[in-house]
Design a protein around this motif. Structure first.
Motif, PDB file in Angstrom:
ATOM      1  N   PHE A 132       0.963  -1.213   0.177  1.00  0.00           N
ATOM      2  CA  PHE A 132       0.008  -0.025  -0.022  1.00  0.00           C
ATOM      3  C   PHE A 132       0.877   1.312  -0.075  1.00  0.00           C
ATOM      4  O   PHE A 132       0.272   2.315  -0.555  1.00  0.00           O
ATOM      5  CB  PHE A 132      -0.843   0.084   1.296  1.00  0.00           C
ATOM      6  N   LEU A 204       3.331   3.969   6.078  1.00  0.00           N
ATOM      7  CA  LEU A 204       2.008   4.094   5.266  1.00  0.00           C
ATOM      8  C   LEU A 204       1.178   5.108   5.770  1.00  0.00           C
ATOM      9  O   LEU A 204       0.701   6.139   5.129  1.00  0.00           O
ATOM     10  CB  LEU A 204       1.216   2.765   5.259  1.00  0.00           C
ATOM     11  N   GLY A 266      -6.302  -7.809  -4.386  1.00  0.00           N
ATOM     12  CA  GLY A 266      -5.465  -6.564  -4.801  1.00  0.00           C
ATOM     13  C   GLY A 266      -5.492  -6.225  -6.253  1.00  0.00           C
ATOM     14  O   GLY A 266      -5.484  -5.261  -6.470  1.00  0.00           O
ATOM     15  N   LEU A 361      -1.965  -4.630  -6.587  1.00  0.00           N
ATOM     16  CA  LEU A 361      -2.199  -3.566  -5.597  1.00  0.00           C
ATOM     17  C   LEU A 361      -1.375  -2.408  -5.650  1.00  0.00           C
ATOM     18  O   LEU A 361      -2.080  -1.245  -5.287  1.00  0.00           O
ATOM     19  CB  LEU A 361      -2.399  -4.274  -4.309  1.00  0.00           C
ATOM     20  N   THR A 365      -3.730   1.112  -5.996  1.00  0.00           N
ATOM     21  CA  THR A 365      -3.498   2.026  -4.607  1.00  0.00           C
ATOM     22  C   THR A 365      -3.288   3.419  -5.168  1.00  0.00           C
ATOM     23  O   THR A 365      -3.963   4.279  -4.993  1.00  0.00           O
ATOM     24  CB  THR A 365      -2.683   1.594  -3.781  1.00  0.00           C
TER      25      THR A 365
END
Length: 375
Positions: A132, A204, A266, A361, A365
């Motif tokens: 992420f 993150l 994902g 993913l 993202t």
């Protein structure tokens, strides 16, 4: 059947290192001896030039007389002599990145073996925050591009532009992994996956807070409906796919278990983020639709637009087949990871699963967050 390393009686890690050094020597030596052919025509044209163009917010970059120039008009780019590099990817660069990824994964496998870690499935979930983080970090560069004064200017911003950002995120992850192992060996932590997950969560959250601040104070504009629709659509798509797998072909998931669902989810995020970003931004009241940057996305959009009548496209859009392709491809890859692979080579299986998740993913993202904050 004996491997190449066994036949040559060479340590596999040393053989890998030697092959990497030989490849680097060939590229560097070729660039020095034949700069126009090797560097300008290949390395710069397909790999470094697109990064430079993107980092300078240029329509394209050209290489002439050993120097790089930036053009900001489509007409000037079309009239320029090759090599001309545009922001984004080409089929040549994507193949090159796949080869680089495979080589890097082999190196990671040797490292994990040396550290005597990585055979547990918990490592897959411990690395989720870093996946992420990679997508969110890429949006930081989008934010600085949209700002009146770039917070991160050239050349430092190349570190958070694809594909260089993959090396940046890899470096952060590697430092976190080594720090986590050190904490275990010093008796501070019981298992390396816990501090690894914690470090990933911290970087993150810090990145997401910066993006939220940017959306509130400018240059972005917060569109939470995009985030909700993307995550809901991805979850429903992945769950539907998983239900079909469990109901009609449970052998597909015999080896991966929960890891397989996360991989499919994902890639569903990537697929739905493209559908929302390219077709439904206006309908959601979140600004203009985005433009595809990957050749595969563009090809699918072009094929769909030419195959379906305008009346149908007005309702469905022309990006939804990309979601179908992502779900089918992710499911097929999950099928390849049977129980035997995890028993024979657990480290490589886990590392490959993380990489497969990351190539879906991570971009998903980025597309989701970019559309959410309107940059």
């Amino acid at each position: 059947m004996p491997t190449v390393a066994e036949r040559l009686d060479v340590d596999p890690a040393r053989l890998w290192a030697g092959a990497v050094l030989a490849l680097l020597a060939a590229l560097i030596g070729g660039s020095i001896l034949f700069p126009r052919i090797v560097y300008d025509g290949f390395v710069w044209h397909f790999f470094w030039g697109p990064v430079q163009a993107d980092a300078n917010a240029a329509t394209c970059a050209i290489r002439e007389g050993g120097t790089t120039q930036y053009l900001y008009a489509d007409s000037a780019c079309r009239a320029a002599a090759e090599p001309v590099a545009y922001p984004g990817y080409t089929l040549v660069s994507e193949v090159g990145y796949v080869v680089t990824l495979l080589i890097a994964l082999s190196g990671v496998g040797f490292l994990l073996q040396r550290l005597d870690i990585g055979s547990e499935r918990d490592m897959f979930f411990a690395l989720l925050p870093f996946v992420f983080f990679g997508g969110a970090l890429r949006v930081v560069e989008d934010v600085t591009d949209a700002a009146a004064g770039a917070v991160i200017g050239y050349p430092l911003n190349t570190l958070i532009i694809s594909p260089i950002i993959y090396f940046t995120v890899f470096a952060v992850t590697l430092v976190a992994l080594l720090a986590s192992v050190a904490l275990v060996r010093q008796g501070v932590a019981e298992h390396y996956t816990r501090p690894l997950f914690g470090i990933g969560s911290v970087v993150l959250v810090v990145t997401l807070l910066f993006l939220l601040w940017s959306a509130i104070t400018g240059p972005g504009t917060l569109h939470p409906q995009v985030l909700v629709v993307t995550l809901a659509g991805a979850t429903l798509s992945a769950w539907g796919t998983w239900w079909l797998v469990e109901r009609f072909a449970p052998v597909v998931n015999a080896g991966t278990g929960r890891l397989g669902f996360v991989v499919i989810w994902g890639h569903a995020v990537d697929g739905v983020a493209n559908v929302v970003g390219l077709d439904w931004m206006v309908a959601l009241g979140a600004g203009p639709n985005l433009i595809p940057k990957h050749p595969v996305n563009s090809a699918i959009v072009d094929i769909t637009a030419s195959a379906l009548p305008p009346a149908v496209l007005a309702v469905t859009g022309d990006t939804w087949p990309f979601l179908v392709v992502k779900l089918v491809a992710a499911t097929a890859v999950v099928w390849l990871f049977d129980e035997q692979i995890f028993e024979d080579s657990p480290r490589y299986a886990i590392v490959l699963m993380v990489a497969i998740l990351a190539v879906g993913l991570g971009p998903g993202t980025r597309d989701m967050l970019r559309a959410t904050i309107g940059v």
